[in-house]
Write a protein that holds these residues in place. Sequence first.
Motif, PDB file in Angstrom:
ATOM      1  N   GLY A 179      -3.955  -9.197  -0.368  1.00  0.00           N
ATOM      2  CA  GLY A 179      -5.359  -8.876  -0.149  1.00  0.00           C
ATOM      3  C   GLY A 179      -5.578  -8.081   1.133  1.00  0.00           C
ATOM      4  O   GLY A 179      -6.454  -7.209   1.195  1.00  0.00           O
ATOM      5  N   ILE A 180      -4.777  -8.367   2.155  1.00  0.00           N
ATOM      6  CA  ILE A 180      -4.838  -7.570   3.395  1.00  0.00           C
ATOM      7  C   ILE A 180      -4.482  -6.115   3.078  1.00  0.00           C
ATOM      8  O   ILE A 180      -5.105  -5.171   3.593  1.00  0.00           O
ATOM      9  N   GLY A 181      -3.473  -5.920   2.240  1.00  0.00           N
ATOM     10  CA  GLY A 181      -3.118  -4.563   1.825  1.00  0.00           C
ATOM     11  C   GLY A 181      -4.269  -3.886   1.101  1.00  0.00           C
ATOM     12  O   GLY A 181      -4.530  -2.686   1.296  1.00  0.00           O
ATOM     13  N   ALA A 182      -4.975  -4.641   0.242  1.00  0.00           N
ATOM     14  CA  ALA A 182      -6.133  -4.081  -0.460  1.00  0.00           C
ATOM     15  C   ALA A 182      -7.220  -3.659   0.522  1.00  0.00           C
ATOM     16  O   ALA A 182      -7.867  -2.615   0.351  1.00  0.00           O
ATOM     17  N   VAL A 208       0.834  -1.203   0.000  1.00  0.00           N
ATOM     18  CA  VAL A 208       0.000   0.000   0.000  1.00  0.00           C
ATOM     19  C   VAL A 208       0.869   1.254   0.000  1.00  0.00           C
ATOM     20  O   VAL A 208       0.644   2.195  -0.768  1.00  0.00           O
ATOM     21  N   LEU A 209       1.878   1.269   0.855  1.00  0.00           N
ATOM     22  CA  LEU A 209       2.735   2.445   0.967  1.00  0.00           C
ATOM     23  C   LEU A 209       3.532   2.670  -0.301  1.00  0.00           C
ATOM     24  O   LEU A 209       3.845   3.814  -0.654  1.00  0.00           O
ATOM     25  N   ALA A 210       3.884   1.587  -1.010  1.00  0.00           N
ATOM     26  CA  ALA A 210       4.667   1.719  -2.239  1.00  0.00           C
ATOM     27  C   ALA A 210       3.890   2.444  -3.326  1.00  0.00           C
ATOM     28  O   ALA A 210       4.486   3.122  -4.170  1.00  0.00           O
ATOM     29  N   THR A 263      -7.734  -4.422  -6.785  1.00  0.00           N
ATOM     30  CA  THR A 263      -6.694  -5.363  -6.348  1.00  0.00           C
ATOM     31  C   THR A 263      -7.309  -6.681  -5.890  1.00  0.00           C
ATOM     32  O   THR A 263      -6.812  -7.761  -6.226  1.00  0.00           O
ATOM     33  N   LEU A 264      -8.408  -6.610  -5.140  1.00  0.00           N
ATOM     34  CA  LEU A 264      -9.074  -7.829  -4.679  1.00  0.00           C
ATOM     35  C   LEU A 264      -9.605  -8.650  -5.856  1.00  0.00           C
ATOM     36  O   LEU A 264      -9.543  -9.890  -5.843  1.00  0.00           O
ATOM     37  N   MET A 324      -9.180   5.467  -3.439  1.00  0.00           N
ATOM     38  CA  MET A 324      -8.587   4.471  -2.539  1.00  0.00           C
ATOM     39  C   MET A 324      -9.449   3.214  -2.479  1.00  0.00           C
ATOM     40  O   MET A 324      -8.945   2.089  -2.520  1.00  0.00           O
ATOM     41  N   VAL A 325     -10.764   3.415  -2.396  1.00  0.00           N
ATOM     42  CA  VAL A 325     -11.680   2.272  -2.351  1.00  0.00           C
ATOM     43  C   VAL A 325     -11.609   1.489  -3.654  1.00  0.00           C
ATOM     44  O   VAL A 325     -11.558   0.250  -3.656  1.00  0.00           O
ATOM     45  N   ILE A 326     -11.600   2.198  -4.784  1.00  0.00           N
ATOM     46  CA  ILE A 326     -11.550   1.535  -6.095  1.00  0.00           C
ATOM     47  C   ILE A 326     -10.249   0.759  -6.266  1.00  0.00           C
ATOM     48  O   ILE A 326     -10.237  -0.366  -6.792  1.00  0.00           O
TER      49      ILE A 326
END
Length: 433
Positions: free
Chosen positions: A322-325, A28-30, A68-69, A61-63
């Motif tokens: 997926g946790i990052g998503a 996410v941070l990347a 990703t999911l 962010m949500v999209i």
Amino acid sequence: MKNSIENLYQLDGRVPLGKALPFGLQHVLAMFVSNITPIMILASVVGLDSAVSAALIQNCMVIAGIGTLVQLFPVWRIGSRLPIVMGISFTFLSLAISIAGAYGMGTLIGAVIVGGLVEGVLGLFVKYWIKLIPHVVSATVVTAIGFSLLPIGANSFAGGLGAPDFGSLNNWIVGSVTLLACLLCQVFAKGFLRSLSVLVGLIVGYILACFMGMVDFSGLSGLAVVSMPRLLPFTPEFNIGAILSVVAVYLVSATETIGDTSALCNGALNRDPETKEMGAAISCDGFVSSVSGLFGCTPITSFSQNVGLAAMSGVVNRFTIGIGALVMIIGGVFPVVGHALTTIPQAVLGGCTIMMFGSILYAGFGMMARTGFSQRNMVIVSLSLSVGLGFTQATEMFKIFPEIVRTVFAENCVAVVFLLAVLLNLLLPKKEE
């Protein structure tokens, strides 16, 4: 427990949440700043008010999390089942500004929705046209993606292009310390800590930036606790010229996705991508981009920086990413989370990404080596890269062409490299004397 930790380096398998969270957060941070920046620039240039801009940042962010999911856990034939991280694409930015400025946001959103459907359908029928893109073309495109990202990493390292303190001593210090922390962790750390080298560097750089007074926390106060994404902030309008222009750029985006998928499979999974995986990745690009339009955002695509992160860390577990998503989606629902991530200075992100972007180049070189260094391949690779990378550095060369040609090619080296590589592959004799 040991086997579950080893699952970090496998596509499938559960990983303890305590281990999955930092690795997912690293992804996410990347990509976080790159994900929200196109929307921020578009809103600023078009003149949207701050409330609408904030809502669009939440939506993107949500999209990104949803896209990703879908890539990780496909819906029907949409989604590649590969560790691809999705986000708002820079590729569409200049055209989006042009269309929104001339016709309004409604026309832009209408074109995004229709164009996404076109790309999605193309992905479903990939087996009928993928032969136009053999290994030598994919290797050339992956290499071009790597080269195109290097200036982005360098500009971030210096503080972000256009920043008042661009290239300042503080940015040099923070960027260098961040890079050094990443490098030391990558070289000397053992086990899973080595795979977290980017996150370690980011934390070290962020702490240093805090002590140097480079982090602004003022915007964190007064934020709502929960704010749900807003559907259809603009009423879609359909203009055939805008739609055709956006569809042309969608084809470029599909090219980048093919390159990213190839780089990911070759660099992180040590194999070539399957045709159905590339088609499913493109379908996800297109159909989720149409959903992005419904939320008032520009199209999404695979993020090359996360491909580099996967190749460098070896972490490809779908559950972990997926946790990052989910973190991205939470960041969109809880504004304080998203805003906290925006406080990371550009110099810190630049220090983290320099080596990551280089790893994409390395993956491209590896693909070329497997393709072979024949005379024919040398001509395809060398001419495509020299023209694509060279001509797009002199954008005034394209001023004699129509606006749609300038939009698609003038500043997009990946598009030029892809077109030339495909044409040369079709025109050059297959058999050498």
